[in-house]
Design a protein around this motif. Structure first.
Motif, PDB file in Angstrom:
ATOM      1  N   SER A  15       3.955  -2.338  -8.285  1.00  0.00           N
ATOM      2  CA  SER A  15       2.351  -1.409  -7.535  1.00  0.00           C
ATOM      3  C   SER A  15       2.346  -0.354  -6.212  1.00  0.00           C
ATOM      4  CB  SER A  15       1.258  -2.730  -7.357  1.00  0.00           C
ATOM      5  OG  SER A  15       2.382  -3.116  -6.933  1.00  0.00           O
ATOM      6  N   GLY A  16       3.768  -0.138  -6.460  1.00  0.00           N
ATOM      7  CA  GLY A  16       3.501   1.531  -5.611  1.00  0.00           C
ATOM      8  C   GLY A  16       2.501   1.706  -5.306  1.00  0.00           C
ATOM      9  N   PHE A  17       2.450   3.052  -5.240  1.00  0.00           N
ATOM     10  CA  PHE A  17       1.115   4.303  -5.197  1.00  0.00           C
ATOM     11  C   PHE A  17       1.309   5.277  -6.482  1.00  0.00           C
ATOM     12  CE2 PHE A  17       4.719   7.537  -3.763  1.00  0.00           C
ATOM     13  CZ  PHE A  17       3.860   8.099  -4.309  1.00  0.00           C
ATOM     14  N   ILE A  36       2.396  -5.261 -12.183  1.00  0.00           N
ATOM     15  CA  ILE A  36       2.604  -6.621 -12.036  1.00  0.00           C
ATOM     16  C   ILE A  36       3.929  -6.413 -10.856  1.00  0.00           C
ATOM     17  CG2 ILE A  36       4.889  -8.077 -12.536  1.00  0.00           C
ATOM     18  CD1 ILE A  36       3.277  -7.103 -15.168  1.00  0.00           C
ATOM     19  N   ASP A  37       3.262  -6.952  -9.651  1.00  0.00           N
ATOM     20  CA  ASP A  37       5.476  -7.150  -9.259  1.00  0.00           C
ATOM     21  C   ASP A  37       5.423  -8.054  -7.962  1.00  0.00           C
ATOM     22  OD1 ASP A  37       4.908  -4.119  -6.776  1.00  0.00           O
ATOM     23  OD2 ASP A  37       5.387  -5.525  -5.989  1.00  0.00           O
ATOM     24  N   LYS A  38       6.313  -7.339  -7.597  1.00  0.00           N
ATOM     25  CA  LYS A  38       7.464  -8.646  -7.108  1.00  0.00           C
ATOM     26  C   LYS A  38       6.997  -9.008  -5.838  1.00  0.00           C
ATOM     27  CE  LYS A  38      11.172  -6.877  -5.100  1.00  0.00           C
ATOM     28  NZ  LYS A  38      12.401  -6.066  -5.407  1.00  0.00           N
ATOM     29  N   ILE A  46      10.003   2.369   1.392  1.00  0.00           N
ATOM     30  CA  ILE A  46      10.555   3.877   2.078  1.00  0.00           C
ATOM     31  C   ILE A  46       9.696   4.954   1.403  1.00  0.00           C
ATOM     32  CG2 ILE A  46      12.140   4.348   1.196  1.00  0.00           C
ATOM     33  CD1 ILE A  46      12.233   4.446   4.845  1.00  0.00           C
ATOM     34  N   GLY A  47      10.083   6.818   1.804  1.00  0.00           N
ATOM     35  CA  GLY A  47       9.234   7.912   1.171  1.00  0.00           C
ATOM     36  C   GLY A  47       8.186   7.769   1.484  1.00  0.00           C
ATOM     37  N   GLU A  48       8.267   8.691   3.037  1.00  0.00           N
ATOM     38  CA  GLU A  48       7.161   8.684   3.796  1.00  0.00           C
ATOM     39  C   GLU A  48       6.424   9.762   3.604  1.00  0.00           C
ATOM     40  OE1 GLU A  48       9.201   6.813   5.922  1.00  0.00           O
ATOM     41  OE2 GLU A  48       8.529   4.909   6.496  1.00  0.00           O
ATOM     42  N   ASP A 342      18.003  12.345  -3.151  1.00  0.00           N
ATOM     43  CA  ASP A 342      18.095  12.015  -1.986  1.00  0.00           C
ATOM     44  C   ASP A 342      16.733  13.014  -1.474  1.00  0.00           C
ATOM     45  OD1 ASP A 342      20.229  13.297  -0.033  1.00  0.00           O
ATOM     46  OD2 ASP A 342      19.297  13.994   0.489  1.00  0.00           O
ATOM     47  N   PRO A 343      16.329  12.183  -0.510  1.00  0.00           N
ATOM     48  CA  PRO A 343      15.523  12.694   0.436  1.00  0.00           C
ATOM     49  C   PRO A 343      15.374  13.831   1.052  1.00  0.00           C
ATOM     50  CG  PRO A 343      16.278  10.612   1.364  1.00  0.00           C
ATOM     51  CD  PRO A 343      17.231  11.472   0.881  1.00  0.00           C
ATOM     52  N   LEU A 344      16.000  14.614   0.874  1.00  0.00           N
ATOM     53  CA  LEU A 344      16.585  15.843   2.318  1.00  0.00           C
ATOM     54  C   LEU A 344      14.933  16.651   1.812  1.00  0.00           C
ATOM     55  CD1 LEU A 344      18.271  17.738   3.997  1.00  0.00           C
ATOM     56  CD2 LEU A 344      19.269  18.661   2.042  1.00  0.00           C
ATOM     57  N   GLY A 348      10.759  13.194  -3.241  1.00  0.00           N
ATOM     58  CA  GLY A 348       9.856  12.233  -4.179  1.00  0.00           C
ATOM     59  C   GLY A 348       8.237  11.783  -4.532  1.00  0.00           C
ATOM     60  N   ILE A 349       7.953  12.149  -3.147  1.00  0.00           N
ATOM     61  CA  ILE A 349       6.189  12.050  -3.787  1.00  0.00           C
ATOM     62  C   ILE A 349       5.701  13.058  -4.222  1.00  0.00           C
ATOM     63  CG2 ILE A 349       4.082  11.478  -2.259  1.00  0.00           C
ATOM     64  CD1 ILE A 349       5.653  10.465  -0.128  1.00  0.00           C
ATOM     65  N   ALA A 350       5.464  13.572  -4.610  1.00  0.00           N
ATOM     66  CA  ALA A 350       5.102  14.707  -5.385  1.00  0.00           C
ATOM     67  C   ALA A 350       5.900  14.749  -6.764  1.00  0.00           C
ATOM     68  CB  ALA A 350       5.539  15.960  -4.874  1.00  0.00           C
ATOM     69  N   HIS A 351       6.956  14.473  -6.940  1.00  0.00           N
ATOM     70  CA  HIS A 351       7.737  13.823  -7.946  1.00  0.00           C
ATOM     71  C   HIS A 351       6.695  13.071  -9.396  1.00  0.00           C
ATOM     72  CE1 HIS A 351      11.888  14.137 -10.552  1.00  0.00           C
ATOM     73  NE2 HIS A 351      10.751  15.056 -11.836  1.00  0.00           N
TER      74      HIS A 351
HETATM   75  C1  LIG Z   1      15.789   6.524   1.544  1.00  0.00           C
HETATM   76  C2  LIG Z   1      14.236   7.562   1.032  1.00  0.00           C
HETATM   77  C3  LIG Z   1      13.901   8.090   1.354  1.00  0.00           C
HETATM   78  C4  LIG Z   1      13.167   8.498   0.455  1.00  0.00           C
HETATM   79  N1  LIG Z   1      11.810   9.739   1.796  1.00  0.00           N
HETATM   80  C5  LIG Z   1      11.458  10.199   0.704  1.00  0.00           C
HETATM   81  C6  LIG Z   1      10.398  11.509   1.720  1.00  0.00           C
HETATM   82  O1  LIG Z   1      10.464  11.360   2.013  1.00  0.00           O
HETATM   83  N2  LIG Z   1       9.048  12.431   1.212  1.00  0.00           N
HETATM   84  C7  LIG Z   1       8.961  12.065  -0.734  1.00  0.00           C
HETATM   85  O2  LIG Z   1       8.479  12.727  -0.641  1.00  0.00           O
HETATM   86  N3  LIG Z   1       9.458  11.094  -1.113  1.00  0.00           N
HETATM   87  C8  LIG Z   1      11.133  10.142  -0.863  1.00  0.00           C
HETATM   88  N4  LIG Z   1      11.398   8.833  -1.044  1.00  0.00           N
HETATM   89  C9  LIG Z   1      11.355   9.015  -1.616  1.00  0.00           C
HETATM   90  C10 LIG Z   1      10.215   7.908  -2.546  1.00  0.00           C
HETATM   91  O3  LIG Z   1      10.052   6.792  -1.663  1.00  0.00           O
HETATM   92  C11 LIG Z   1       9.591   7.475  -3.907  1.00  0.00           C
HETATM   93  O4  LIG Z   1       9.144   8.962  -4.532  1.00  0.00           O
HETATM   94  C12 LIG Z   1       8.000   6.710  -3.945  1.00  0.00           C
HETATM   95  O5  LIG Z   1       8.231   6.040  -3.307  1.00  0.00           O
HETATM   96  C13 LIG Z   1       7.843   6.562  -5.136  1.00  0.00           C
HETATM   97  O6  LIG Z   1       6.960   5.369  -5.048  1.00  0.00           O
HETATM   98  P1  LIG Z   1       7.002   4.512  -6.588  1.00  0.00           P
HETATM   99  O7  LIG Z   1       4.603   3.161  -6.284  1.00  0.00           O
HETATM  100  O8  LIG Z   1       6.553   5.311  -7.958  1.00  0.00           O
HETATM  101  O9  LIG Z   1       7.529   3.144  -6.325  1.00  0.00           O
HETATM  102  P2  LIG Z   1       8.291   2.594  -5.205  1.00  0.00           P
HETATM  103  O10 LIG Z   1       6.880   2.668  -4.065  1.00  0.00           O
HETATM  104  O11 LIG Z   1       9.809   2.529  -4.838  1.00  0.00           O
HETATM  105  O12 LIG Z   1       7.176   1.027  -5.565  1.00  0.00           O
HETATM  106  C14 LIG Z   1       8.223   0.394  -6.690  1.00  0.00           C
HETATM  107  C15 LIG Z   1       7.068  -1.196  -6.431  1.00  0.00           C
HETATM  108  O13 LIG Z   1       7.698  -2.205  -7.965  1.00  0.00           O
HETATM  109  C16 LIG Z   1       7.650  -3.105  -6.962  1.00  0.00           C
HETATM  110  N5  LIG Z   1       9.417  -3.920  -7.737  1.00  0.00           N
HETATM  111  C17 LIG Z   1      10.260  -3.893  -7.776  1.00  0.00           C
HETATM  112  N6  LIG Z   1      11.072  -4.210  -8.809  1.00  0.00           N
HETATM  113  C18 LIG Z   1      10.853  -5.447  -8.591  1.00  0.00           C
HETATM  114  C19 LIG Z   1      10.437  -6.690  -9.874  1.00  0.00           C
HETATM  115  N7  LIG Z   1      11.873  -6.606 -10.409  1.00  0.00           N
HETATM  116  N8  LIG Z   1       8.825  -7.071 -10.673  1.00  0.00           N
HETATM  117  C20 LIG Z   1       8.247  -6.292 -10.750  1.00  0.00           C
HETATM  118  N9  LIG Z   1       7.880  -5.453  -9.049  1.00  0.00           N
HETATM  119  C21 LIG Z   1       9.048  -5.348  -8.753  1.00  0.00           C
HETATM  120  C22 LIG Z   1       8.096  -2.471  -5.795  1.00  0.00           C
HETATM  121  O14 LIG Z   1       7.550  -4.116  -5.071  1.00  0.00           O
HETATM  122  C23 LIG Z   1       7.089  -1.708  -5.364  1.00  0.00           C
HETATM  123  O15 LIG Z   1       6.038  -2.457  -5.226  1.00  0.00           O
HETATM  124  C24 LIG Z   1      13.201   8.025  -0.574  1.00  0.00           C
HETATM  125  C25 LIG Z   1      13.683   7.783  -1.132  1.00  0.00           C
HETATM  126  C26 LIG Z   1      14.336   6.946  -0.475  1.00  0.00           C
HETATM  127  C27 LIG Z   1      14.955   6.078  -1.431  1.00  0.00           C
END
Ligand SMILES: Cc1cc2nc3c(=O)[nH]c(=O)nc-3n(C[C@H](O)[C@H](O)[C@H](O)COP(=O)(O)OP(=O)(O)OC[C@H]3O[C@@H](n4cnc5c(N)ncnc54)[C@H](O)[C@@H]3O)c2cc1C
Length: 495
Positions: A15-17, A36-38, A46-48, A342-344, A348-351
């Motif tokens: 349940s990330g964004f 479902i989220d742990k 991270i990923g801000e 990589d975060p460079l 990540g967010i846009a993807h």
């Molecule tokens: C070091 C680092 C720096 C980054 N910096 C940037 C940046 O500056 N800009 C950018 O655009 N992107 C960045 N990113 C990428 C960015 O983090 C991702 O694009 C973003 O977090 C994706 O969101 P999401 O909701 O898909 O996944 P996530 O944010 O990873 O959310 C996953 C969710 O799943 C839950 N979960 C995990 N395991 C389980 C399980 N076993 N069972 C149930 N729930 C589970 C977690 O609790 C979490 O709430 C970075 C990534 C890293 C690793």
């Protein structure tokens, strides 16, 4: 023991964004969805650092699917007005300071060791740094308000595929739940719960980028403009106040990100090039080692202290990961679950958001049972995008010891990003032009030609000139203009 069985159209793991936004859209369209989220929100993530592309996609999703409460998040000004308690930072652009070479960071009249690329012309319309604990909590609440059933503090104990559109998910939480769903979306990020349970093979070994990171949130980090003043650097021609940006301190062996939030903390992380670095210590000791081996960082960070939240330093040994398949007949993974480079370039967010857009369209158009072909295309597209991003990033790592070359490879990314932003307005969802045969070919060819060469095999002038000429058809925002002295005032398309 009583086992509660619930049936859903779509179960979203994570349940990330990303997972939460997809859940909101699908609920709006009448699907029965669970999340479902742990963990339990608010939690650290991270990923801000967001981008103009991320803002555009979020805006379009919010408008198209009636998620009005998310619209203010697309600009810094409206965010601050509507959600003063959901913390964020102001991001006017990308700033780079080069500390490499023998003499470290030096000031020159032409800003030769600096690069500032503005994405917006005022604070009001600026992009944002997302304080993810707050932002993800908000997205999750929106999903629940739209009807998603949230299982938090809940681990997935087992996933069983008993036939097409028949999934059984065993959950581990206070109650014993078994969930049945017709479709599963894996949005668990690096945990990749479904992909691992399906034993999808990985392609990480094919990626060129090889980096690792230590990171956390810190307090009392001085403003970067103070550090620049200390260096006698003229900021009169800077396109924005530098603290309102995503700051990259580039060294020969890696780079540090610095993202300031309005509520006080600063996100900092050092990303090492693994060609030259291997972790030896516990994460918190790695910070000490980092500062001792990069004295310039001690001056940048000064008397910083670890923030109470999250209160510890994190370390990822290799950031890159990539699965060979991201969707099947009745399942799919969001981009950050399928892979990461990589975060460079803050891709990540846009993807993630473009992944949400595509999956939502597929499920709304075809339903949960009739979307195999579109899901195959979804999977292929994401894979192609990861290899494309990999080249855009790896080219920079190869040239961190030569800022002129690093900057010109960064310009390839800015050409991709700005062209994508302009095209997104006319309906294209080709992320960073990865599926544009001409652009993709240019990037692949430049990478093969230039990044395999020893620096002695072509002069920096030849290197820069070659890239400038090749990307010319995609350079609509004045990249490579010598007269701007590395200060690009405005590059993004209108939001
Ligand atoms: C070091 C680092 C720096 C980054 N910096 C940037 C940046 O500056 N800009 C950018 O655009 N992107 C960045 N990113 C990428 C960015 O983090 C991702 O694009 C973003 O977090 C994706 O969101 P999401 O909701 O898909 O996944 P996530 O944010 O990873 O959310 C996953 C969710 O799943 C839950 N979960 C995990 N395991 C389980 C399980 N076993 N069972 C149930 N729930 C589970 C977690 O609790 C979490 O709430 C970075 C990534 C890293 C690793």
């Amino acid at each position: 023991m009583t086992i509660h069985r619930e049936q859903y159209d779509i179960a979203i793991l994570g349940s990330g964004f990303g997972g939460s936004l997809l859940a909101s859209i699908l609920c709006q369209q009448g699907f029965k969805v669970c999340l479902i989220d742990k963990s339990v929100h608010p939690r650290f993530a991270i990923g801000e650092s967001s981008t103009p592309a991320a803002d555009m996609i979020l805006y379009s999703l919010a408008v198209n699917y009636g998620l009005d409460e998310l619209i203010p998040l697309c600009r810094f000004g409206t965010w601050q007005e509507s959600y003063p308690d959901i913390h964020c930072g102001c991001k006017r652009g990308f700033s780079y300071f080069w500390h490499g070479g023998d003499s470290g960071f030096q000031s020159t009249p032409n800003h030769e060791h600096e690069l500032l690329v503005a994405a917006s012309e005022s604070r009001d319309v600026a992009d944002t740094q997302w304080y993810r604990a707050d932002v993800d909590h908000l997205f999750c609440n929106v999903a629940v308000k739209r009807g998603a059933v949230l299982y938090e503090n809940t681990y997935v104990e087992g996933i069983h595929h008993t036939g097409l559109n028949h999934w059984k998910i065993r959950l581990q939480n206070d109650e014993s739940n078994e969930i049945h769903s017709s479709f599963i979306v894996d949005a668990t990020g690096g945990s990749s719960v479904l992909l691992k349970s399906l034993h999808v093979p990985k392609l990480t070994h094919q990626l060129q980028t090889n980096s690792s990171a230590v990171y956390s949130h810190f307090n009392s980090v001085p403003n970067v403009d103070q550090w620049l003043i200390g260096h006698g650097i003229q900021q009169d021609d800077y396109p924005y106040p530098v603290d309102d940006s995503a700051i990259h301190h580039v060294f020969d062996d890696g780079w540090l990100w610095q993202l300031r939030f309005e509520n006080g903390p600063t996100s900092m992380g050092f990303v090492y090039n693994n060609e030259t670095h291997h972790f030896e210590f516990q994460p918190h000791e790695e910070w000490e080692t980092l500062l001792n081996s990069h004295p310039a960082l001690k001056r940048v960070c000064a008397d910083f202290k670890l923030s109470q939240h999250p209160g510890k330093v994190f370390r990822v040994n290799r950031l890159q990961r990539l699965f060979s398949l991201n969707a099947g007949d009745d399942w799919a993974a969001l981009p950050f679950t399928a892979g990461f480079i990589d975060p460079l370039h803050s891709t990540g967010i846009a993807h993630t958001l473009i992944g949400v857009q595509r999956l939502a369209e597929i499920l709304i158009d075809c339903g949960v049972g009739n979307s195999s072909e579109r899901l195959r295309e979804y999977s292929d597209k994401i894979l192609n995008e990861f290899f494309h991003i990999d080249r855009l990033v790896a080219g920079c790592y190869r040239h961190m010891n030569n800022f002129e070359r690093f900057k010109s490879w960064t310009m390839v990314y800015f050409a991709a990003a700005t062209t994508f932003e302009q095209r997104y307005h006319s309906g294209s969802e080709d992320f960073l032009c990865a599926a544009d045969g001409e652009f993709h070919g240019i990037v692949a060819q430049l990478f093969d030609e230039l990044c395999s060469l020893n620096q002695s095999e072509c002069t920096t002038e030849q290197f820069v000139d070659h890239i400038r000429r090749e990307i010319e058809p995609f350079n609509t925002v004045g990249l490579f203009e010598p007269e701007v002295n590395n200060m690009y005032r405005y590059t993004a398309a209108e939001k």
